[in-house]
Design an enzyme around this catalytic site. Structure first.
Site, PDB file in Angstrom:
ATOM      1  N   ASP A 109     -32.227 -25.042 -15.263  1.00 31.80           N
ATOM      2  CA  ASP A 109     -31.303 -25.746 -14.382  1.00 31.80           C
ATOM      3  C   ASP A 109     -30.126 -24.856 -13.960  1.00 31.80           C
ATOM      4  O   ASP A 109     -29.801 -23.860 -14.607  1.00 31.80           O
ATOM      5  CB  ASP A 109     -30.711 -26.974 -15.097  1.00 31.80           C
ATOM      6  CG  ASP A 109     -31.721 -28.105 -15.237  1.00 31.80           C
ATOM      7  OD1 ASP A 109     -32.888 -27.895 -14.863  1.00 31.80           O
ATOM      8  OD2 ASP A 109     -31.337 -29.179 -15.741  1.00 31.80           O
TER       9      ASP A 109
ATOM     10  N   HIS B 102     -24.304 -30.072  -7.697  1.00 33.99           N
ATOM     11  CA  HIS B 102     -24.328 -30.402  -9.118  1.00 33.99           C
ATOM     12  C   HIS B 102     -23.456 -31.615  -9.442  1.00 33.99           C
ATOM     13  O   HIS B 102     -22.746 -31.667 -10.436  1.00 33.99           O
ATOM     14  CB  HIS B 102     -23.884 -29.208  -9.965  1.00 33.99           C
ATOM     15  CG  HIS B 102     -24.377 -29.274 -11.379  1.00 33.99           C
ATOM     16  ND1 HIS B 102     -23.618 -29.776 -12.400  1.00 33.99           N
ATOM     17  CD2 HIS B 102     -25.559 -28.896 -11.935  1.00 33.99           C
ATOM     18  CE1 HIS B 102     -24.301 -29.702 -13.541  1.00 33.99           C
ATOM     19  NE2 HIS B 102     -25.494 -29.174 -13.277  1.00 33.99           N
TER      20      HIS B 102
ATOM     21  N   HIS C  35     -31.968 -29.908  -7.663  1.00 33.40           N
ATOM     22  CA  HIS C  35     -30.970 -30.233  -8.685  1.00 33.40           C
ATOM     23  C   HIS C  35     -29.638 -30.598  -8.008  1.00 33.40           C
ATOM     24  O   HIS C  35     -28.571 -30.302  -8.541  1.00 33.40           O
ATOM     25  CB  HIS C  35     -30.799 -29.050  -9.631  1.00 33.40           C
ATOM     26  CG  HIS C  35     -30.159 -29.397 -10.953  1.00 33.40           C
ATOM     27  ND1 HIS C  35     -30.567 -30.460 -11.722  1.00 33.40           N
ATOM     28  CD2 HIS C  35     -29.129 -28.820 -11.629  1.00 33.40           C
ATOM     29  CE1 HIS C  35     -29.834 -30.518 -12.822  1.00 33.40           C
ATOM     30  NE2 HIS C  35     -28.947 -29.537 -12.783  1.00 33.40           N
TER      31      HIS C  35
ATOM     32  N   HIS D  48     -31.134 -23.272 -19.131  1.00 37.76           N
ATOM     33  CA  HIS D  48     -30.269 -23.041 -17.973  1.00 37.76           C
ATOM     34  C   HIS D  48     -30.252 -21.563 -17.609  1.00 37.76           C
ATOM     35  O   HIS D  48     -30.154 -20.711 -18.484  1.00 37.76           O
ATOM     36  CB  HIS D  48     -28.829 -23.508 -18.253  1.00 37.76           C
ATOM     37  CG  HIS D  48     -28.705 -24.975 -18.471  1.00 37.76           C
ATOM     38  ND1 HIS D  48     -29.020 -25.581 -19.675  1.00 37.76           N
ATOM     39  CD2 HIS D  48     -28.315 -25.980 -17.645  1.00 37.76           C
ATOM     40  CE1 HIS D  48     -28.820 -26.889 -19.575  1.00 37.76           C
ATOM     41  NE2 HIS D  48     -28.385 -27.158 -18.357  1.00 37.76           N
TER      42      HIS D  48
END
Length: 735
Positions: free
Chosen positions: A102, A157, A153, A259
């Site tokens: 991510d 964010h 995503h 991540h």
């Protein structure tokens, strides 16, 4: 002595002509409005997208309630399909790991993650933040070129569970547009930021998942959260990702969450290498999320999707470039403004010291002998051009007639229809001559007065201006220096009551007078104001009298004298009190004429830039100063205001407010010093902060209007200011 004759061209100007009527210029306001809207849109886009800079520091609200979350979701597989109303979940097959990352792409950590994946010959799914994808298109292309999967995503964010419906749609669609515009592919997988496993899904997150499903997306959660965003250390990350041993009977499929962006991911990179080695030893196969559950997660975008995505990406990039350019321009403008403040204060201090020295020498004239400057005592001709000046002409003429210096007063009535000439005649003051002529404009009236002048020193004064008794005498004293051809006096606002009067009073003292002190010492004075100026008659004749080529005849005349080699100076002790506009409309008309006329004069005398001597000083110093500070900076001022609003909304409002306060403090200090030099009370300075919100905008809009009018080649007519009959010398000025 017979007065020299004016040349034929000057005589024609003395008779005057009405000139063509101007065309109306309105289209530029539409262009300005469109430009400001486009700029505002660019700043809004960049400000919105730029909010994704620090994912790790963002927080999400509580999402504990789960009354509406179906059991199939809270106890189902990590891949959720809620399209079409029915809810289905799925997960990777036994022995399969869906490896997901991510918050990227990140220019530092994503390449290192990709290198580790390549080392182990595995593929993964990258849930990318749209703004980061736009910033790093090469990384996006490397991800897809190496066979990895890209998914949504959000654009910045944001926590979709806490976002309103319109923002959810914007965040998801924006990220999709970014992926499509950069890679040419569309994605069908989505992971909401701040999500984890199925049991953590609350009502807000479920609402976001349903909303994304309505747009055709499958939501991918996780079963193994590395919690690498906490940076707990490589060992802790590996413990969070613990898998059953190689002898275990069951190896359930997993969706691993790691991540590659949003902060320092050195621990992630180190743990990833060890994890993949261990997973392979335990018999697990690592792959993408789409491959793990058997769905086609990306496909080539259609032509329409690709065009739309490309336009979106370039729009964001353009907005970023605009903001960057404006930021640098603001730095430059700030530096120029600060340098100007230091420059004018420094020159004003030096000018004040020299003025005090001259006054001391003057008072000691009888004892210091040759050290003194000779006193100028010869009589003076004062020319007063007047057109419909009945409201103030009596006060103006009486004040000049009361001068302590011998004067001849010539009032040139330029075709008035309100009895101006009759009022002057009725005064029956000695030494006052009235000349009546057809209306031809102020330059023609001044030239008519010049033809009738009896003396070699000529003072020109507007019909809305009053003198103090010693004004004329103080004004002409610099003529003791034979190099000086013209002298500017110190113009004061008489009707300074009210906030508009106070603003103009501040502008006269701080803007005009500080600049005149600088121009004096730099020998590049561009304007002797029409309200009060003294001239050598032979210098005026040498340049052909007062020209009507521009609407700023005083500026045009001053520049012409400078180009002839004459020095033009400022005498601060010679005060004249004038009426200022009392309404915003009247102020607009006056400043529009001033600014437009100044632009005309600058263009007319542009050749001075390449000349030598006094002309070169005017061209390179005076015209350069006017171009930079009175044309270019005001043209940039609307952008400054729009950017300030942008900063308050999208940047640190406290920092923006602090910068504004520093700017205001510099202005206040400069204004206080200017008021001290002019021996003015500081009381009106309380209006200076308010000046930034109305008066300043009016002034830069005037400059914009003038520049566009000049570029369009429109002939602007003379705007005469309304007279109010307020011409009285304030008691403080008589002291």
């Amino acid at each position: 002595m017979t007065a020299p004759a004016l040349d034929p061209a000057t005589r024609r100007r003395a008779r005057g002509s009405r000139g063509a009527q101007p065309a109306r210029v309105r289209a530029h306001w539409l262009v300005l409005a469109i430009t400001m809207l486009a700029l505002g849109l660019a700043l809004t886009v960049q400000g919105y997208v730029g909010r994704s800079a620090s994912y790790a520091e963002q927080s999400t609200g509580a999402d504990a309630a789960s009354a509406t979350v179906p059991t199939a979701v809270s106890h189902g597989g990590p891949v959720i399909d809620a399209r079409g109303g029915a809810v289905q979940t799925a997960g990777p097959a036994d022995g399969t790991i869906a490896l997901t990352f991510d918050d990227g792409p990140d220019p530092v950590w994503t390449p290192q993650v990709l290198d580790v994946l390549a080392k182990h010959h595995v593929h993964a799914t990258f849930f990318v933040v749209g703004s980061a994808a736009i910033d790093h298109p090469d990384l996006m292309r490397r991800i897809t070129d190496e066979g990895h999967e890209v998914a949504v995503h959000t654009l910045t964010h944001v926590d979709l569970g806490n976002a309103p419906a319109w923002r959810r749609d914007l965040e998801i669609e924006g990220a999709q547009q970014a992926i499509t515009g950069v890679t040419g592919r569309s994605a069908s997988l989505l992971r909401p930021p701040y999500s984890s496993d199925n049991e953590a899904v609350g009502d807000d997150t479920w609402s976001a998942i349903r909303s994304a499903a309505d747009q055709g997306y499958l939501t991918v959660l996780s079963t193994l959260d590395s919690k690498d965003w906490q940076r707990p250390g490589e060992r802790a990350i590996l413990q969070n990702l613990a898998l059953p041993g190689p002898d275990a009977r069951q190896r359930p499929g997993q969706v691993v969450l790691m991540h590659d962006g949003g902060g320092d991911r050195a621990q992630t990179v180190a743990a990833l290498d060890s994890f993949l080695t261990d997973a392979a030893a335990r018999g697990y196969r690592a792959t993408t999320a789409g491959d793990a559950v058997g769905v086609e997660s990306t496909r080539p975008a259609s032509l329409a999707q690709e065009v739309s995505g490309t336009a979106f990406v370039w729009g964001v990039r353009l907005s970023d470039w605009v903001v960057t350019a404006i930021s640098w321009a603001l730095v430059a403008a700030g530096a120029v403004t600060f340098a100007r403040a230091v420059l004018v204060i420094g020159f004003a201090a030096r000018h004040s010291r020299e003025a005090r020295r001259r006054r001391r020498v003057g008072r000691g004239r009888r004892t210091v002998g040759v050290l003194s400057r000779p006193e100028v005592t010869e009589p003076v001709t004062v020319i007063v051009p007047a057109y419909n000046e009945s409201a103030g002409i009596e006060a103006a003429v009486r004040s000049i007639a009361a001068s302590t210096h011998p004067v001849e007063i010539i009032v040139v009535d330029d075709g008035s229809t309100d009895g101006t000439a009759d009022i002057v005649d009725a005064l029956r003051l000695p030494g006052v001559v009235v000349i009546r002529k057809e209306n031809g404009g102020k330059p023609s009236a001044l030239n008519e007065g010049l033809l009738a002048a009896s003396h070699e020193i000529v003072v020109m004064v507007d019909g809305d201006t009053v003198f103090e008794p010693d004004t004329v005498h103080a004004l002409i004293q610099p003529f003791a220096d034979p190099r000086i051809g013209a002298i500017s006096g110190n113009t004061k606002v008489a009707n300074r009551g009210g906030i508009l009067g106070a603003w103009q009073h501040i502008e006269y003292v701080v803007g005009f007078n500080l600049d005149r002190r600088l121009f004096d010492l730099a020998e590049c004075m561009p304007t002797v104001p029409g309200a009060i100026g003294a001239f050598r008659r032979d210098a005026l004749l040498a340049v052909g009298g007062v020209s009507d080529d521009t609407l700023a005849e005083d500026t045009d005349l001053t520049m012409a004298l400078c180009r002839q080699g004459w020095r033009v100076v400022y005498e601060e002790s010679a005060r004249a009190w004038t009426e200022a506009p009392a309404t915003l409309g009247a102020l607009w008309k006056q400043r529009y004429r001033w600014c437009y006329g100044t632009l005309q004069a600058m263009w007319k005398h542009r050749g001075a830039v390449v000349q030598r001597g006094a002309a070169g000083k005017l061209g390179r110093r005076g015209l350069g100063y006017l171009l930079m500070l009175q044309v270019l900076l005001p043209l940039f001022a609307p952008i400054v205001d729009v950017f300030a609003v942008y900063g308050l909304v999208f940047l640190d409002p406290f920092r923006i407010a602090a910068l504004w306060l520093v700017f205001l403090l510099v202005q206040l200090l400069m204004a206080a010093y200017a008021f001290r030099l002019d021996r003015e009370r500081l009381g009106p300075l309380w209006t200076l902060p308010l000046q930034q919100f109305v008066y300043r905008q009016l002034m830069y809009l005037v400059v914009i209007q003038s520049v566009v009018t000049a570029l369009a080649g429109v002939h602007l007519r003379w705007h005469r200011m309304e007279r109010y009959g307020s011409l009285t010398v304030p008691p403080a000025a008589k002291a």
